[in-house]
Write a protein that holds these residues in place. Structure first.
Motif: not given
Length: 314
Positions: A293-299, A281-291, A38-42
């Protein structure tokens, strides 16, 4: 050997495409669903209830293909046993979390003991058949670590397994990254350990099939059953090739995921402040506004580039 590897990819892919649709409804009926933090990305809350333990399909497809195409290669079988060993540990962990409703799964000491048993069994094979020398990419030669090799051996396996496990946090992330790493090992094995190439190919094929169901939006998660098995495969394969340090390059994503967690925990304990909005860190990028799918593609792209650099250095 190239043709054998191609057949292994096709067979494991076909098996995975069969196993996943059969497994997912069973997991649904048994209510083996994921519980999101519950404390992760909504955006992840909607994933609650998605079946987990899909790693069973990955491991089953890969193991069957590997047993058919490289059953007579002792190194391939040793790596397969490490993969299965960690997969069983992951299955027990998932089972306790999902079925027994104990959020932490296996207790820490239980995980460590079981993992050390698998490591010790592989170490026994390794000592008799491989030795204590490793390739050092920068120096371009082998260095024999002697007695210091064994603590290094344990750190490589447990560190890699943990890194892959931490990477498994977004739809398709751990599966896609490990697919690329397995493809890298498959190509390297053609030159160094041709008998193990079909095993790597079997991992590639099973992950290709699994990603059809695990890519965003995921219909099933691999769970610890899959992530621990894949971590065991990556570590054991790198050690069998006497190239454990290559994990730092081709497994760069695993590395930064692990480092992000270590830094986050250390910073919070020492200063009560967090470096990242959330770790791994993948959750950090999500909370910075990355979608997602974008995080996954970049990785994926980062891993592909790292693997190409690794092949250029062979």
């Amino acid at each position: 050997m190239f043709e054998t590897a191609c057949f292994a990819i096709l067979l494991s892919f076909l098996l995975g495409v069969i196993f996943c649709p059969l497994l997912i409804p069973v997991l649904h009926r048994l209510k083996y669903g994921q519980t999101e933090r519950t404390d992760g990305p909504q955006s992840h809350l909607k994933k609650s209830g998605t079946p987990t333990m899909g790693g069973i399909a990955i491991v089953a497809a890969m193991a069957i293909a590997a047993l058919i195409f490289c059953h007579d290669d002792p190194t391939a079988m040793a790596v397969l046993l490490v993969t299965l060993g960690f997969g069983i540990i992951g299955f027990l962990d998932d089972y306790i979390k999902v079925v027994k409703k104990r959020s932490l799964g296996l207790r820490a000491y239980q995980k460590i003991v079981l993992q050390l048993i698998v490591v010790a069994l592989f170490g026994f094979f390794y000592q008799k058949n491989v030795g204590t020398a490793i390739e050092v990419p920068v120096l371009g030669r082998q260095v024999d670590l002697g007695i210091w090799y064994w603590p290094f051996f344990v750190i490589v396996i447990l560190g890699t397994v943990n890194g892959v496990n931490l990477t498994d946090g977004l739809d398709g992330l751990a599966g896609g990254v490990t697919l690329l790493v397995a493809a890298f090992f498959m190509v390297v094995c053609w030159q160094i350990l041709p008998g193990t190439s079909p095993l790597c190919a079997a991992v590639v094929g099973s992950l290709m099939a699994f990603l059809l169901f695990n890519s965003y939006p995921a219909k099933v998660f691999m769970g610890d059953t899959g992530s621990l098995a894949l971590g065991g495969f990556v570590a054991a394969m790198a050690l069998a090739l006497q190239m454990p340090l290559i994990i730092l390059l081709v497994g760069f994503i695993y590395l930064i995921e692990s480092i992000s967690v270590i830094l986050q925990v250390a910073s919070f304990k020492l200063t009560s402040k967090r470096i990242f909005k959330m770790a791994p860190i993948h959750h950090h990028f999500e909370l910075c506004g990355w979608s997602e799918t974008r995080v996954v593609t970049v990785f994926y792209v980062i891993t592909a580039i790292c693997c190409l650099i690794g092949l250029m250095g062979m």
